[in-house]
Motif scaffolding. Structure first.
Motif, PDB file in Angstrom:
ATOM      1  N   ASP A   1     -21.202   1.192 -22.140  1.00 28.77           N
ATOM      2  CA  ASP A   1     -19.887   0.892 -21.757  1.00 28.77           C
ATOM      3  C   ASP A   1     -19.197   2.102 -21.202  1.00 28.77           C
ATOM      4  O   ASP A   1     -18.016   2.035 -20.556  1.00 28.77           O
ATOM      5  CB  ASP A   1     -19.036   0.150 -22.894  1.00 28.77           C
ATOM      6  CG  ASP A   1     -18.858   0.873 -24.009  1.00 28.77           C
ATOM      7  OD1 ASP A   1     -19.695   1.527 -24.413  1.00 28.77           O
ATOM      8  OD2 ASP A   1     -17.658   0.969 -24.480  1.00 28.77           O
TER       9      ASP A   1
ATOM     10  N   ASP B   1     -26.682   1.558 -26.090  1.00 24.12           N
ATOM     11  CA  ASP B   1     -25.628   2.014 -26.780  1.00 24.12           C
ATOM     12  C   ASP B   1     -25.184   0.854 -27.884  1.00 24.12           C
ATOM     13  O   ASP B   1     -25.186  -0.151 -27.425  1.00 24.12           O
ATOM     14  CB  ASP B   1     -24.488   2.210 -25.810  1.00 24.12           C
ATOM     15  CG  ASP B   1     -23.101   2.700 -26.645  1.00 24.12           C
ATOM     16  OD1 ASP B   1     -23.218   3.348 -27.631  1.00 24.12           O
ATOM     17  OD2 ASP B   1     -22.126   2.422 -26.186  1.00 24.12           O
TER      18      ASP B   1
ATOM     19  N   MET C   1     -22.229   0.407 -29.574  1.00 26.39           N
ATOM     20  CA  MET C   1     -20.860   0.312 -29.738  1.00 26.39           C
ATOM     21  C   MET C   1     -20.243  -0.301 -28.176  1.00 26.39           C
ATOM     22  O   MET C   1     -20.102   0.324 -27.393  1.00 26.39           O
ATOM     23  CB  MET C   1     -19.958   1.468 -29.998  1.00 26.39           C
ATOM     24  CG  MET C   1     -20.138   2.082 -31.440  1.00 26.39           C
ATOM     25  SD  MET C   1     -19.211   1.198 -32.543  1.00 26.39           S
ATOM     26  CE  MET C   1     -17.785   1.662 -32.619  1.00 26.39           C
TER      27      MET C   1
HETATM   28 CA    CA Z   1     -19.824   2.677 -26.585  1.00 25.15          CA
END
Ligand code: CA
Length: 232
Positions: free
Chosen positions: A9, A52, A54
């Motif tokens: 993100d 990723d 998170m």
């Molecule tokens: Ca992240």
């Protein structure tokens, strides 16, 4: 050229990864959100996922679980990126089956070495993800061939694409319009009735497996979620 899906993100990290992976000779596709990433896994058939943990919508651990739980993507290598040590232990351990990990902040050089090693390992395995067994139906994506009850079904390129498109979105209704977009391409001027004609022909060719493609009245078509006993 191996295709790598980056699910991350943070835009700056995505850019660094995109640049360095391309420079290293990989094709890169990227998603900012977990859900979009999972769709790309199913639609674009990457050779490796850089994940990723998170993410804003679905956590990376859930994505990893979804990939490893689905027989058609189980062998797809997943390399995890995370700053959180304890999460990495959980994901890379047997629990979720990720193939390797790199801790953030990461060294690009180390990451590339790990990706190369993971890809090499997965190439030496038969590409099960490209071979699909669903009830009496078998699909070989690489060879563009399909079999029902062991007998090869002669499909045109378009019919094969239609079959794979429906299969990849199984248990989700596909409208005629969405099938037109994905199988025939956006710019096509042909009518939605053409979709019906092709589905009809595809079903005829599929014989015993014909009922895997269900008609959803007034909407479109849906590939069965599980092979129904009555049809095989
Ligand atoms: Ca992240």
């Amino acid at each position: 050229m191996p295709r790598i899906l980056v699910i991350e993100d943070e835009a700056d990290i995505r850019e660094v990864l995109d640049y360095n992976l391309r420079t290293a000779g990989y094709e890169v596709i990227a998603a900012e959100r977990g859900r979009d990433g999972l769709s790309l896994v199913r639609e674009q058939h990457p050779d490796l996922v850089l994940l990723d943990l998170m993410l804003p919508d679905v956590s990376g651990t859930e994505i990893c679980r979804a990939i490893k739980d689905d027989p058609s993507t189980r062998t797809l290598p997943v390399v995890v990126l995370s700053a959180r040590r304890e999460e990495i232990d959980r994901v890379v351990g047997f629990e979720l089956g990720a193939d390797d990990y790199v801790t953030k902040p990461f060294s690009v050089r180390e990451l590339l070495l790990r990706i190369r090693a993971v890809l090499r390992r997965s190439e030496s395995r038969p590409s099960e993800a490209n071979l699909v067994d669903f009830g009496s139906l078998r699909i070989d994506r690489d060879a563009h061939r399909a079999w029902v009850e062991g007998d090869e079904v002669e499909l045109t390129a378009l019919e094969f694409k239609l079959l794979v498109t429906l299969y990849d979105r199984r248990n989700r209704v596909q409208s005629r319009g969405s099938l037109l977009d994905h199988v025939w391409g956006m710019d096509t001027k042909i009518s939605t009735r053409t979709v019906d004609a092709h589905v009809k022909r595809l079903r005829e060719k599929m014989g015993a497996a014909r009922d895997y493609i269900e008609t959803v009245r007034g909407v479109g078509y849906r590939f069965a979620e599980i092979p129904t006993l009555g049809s095989c």
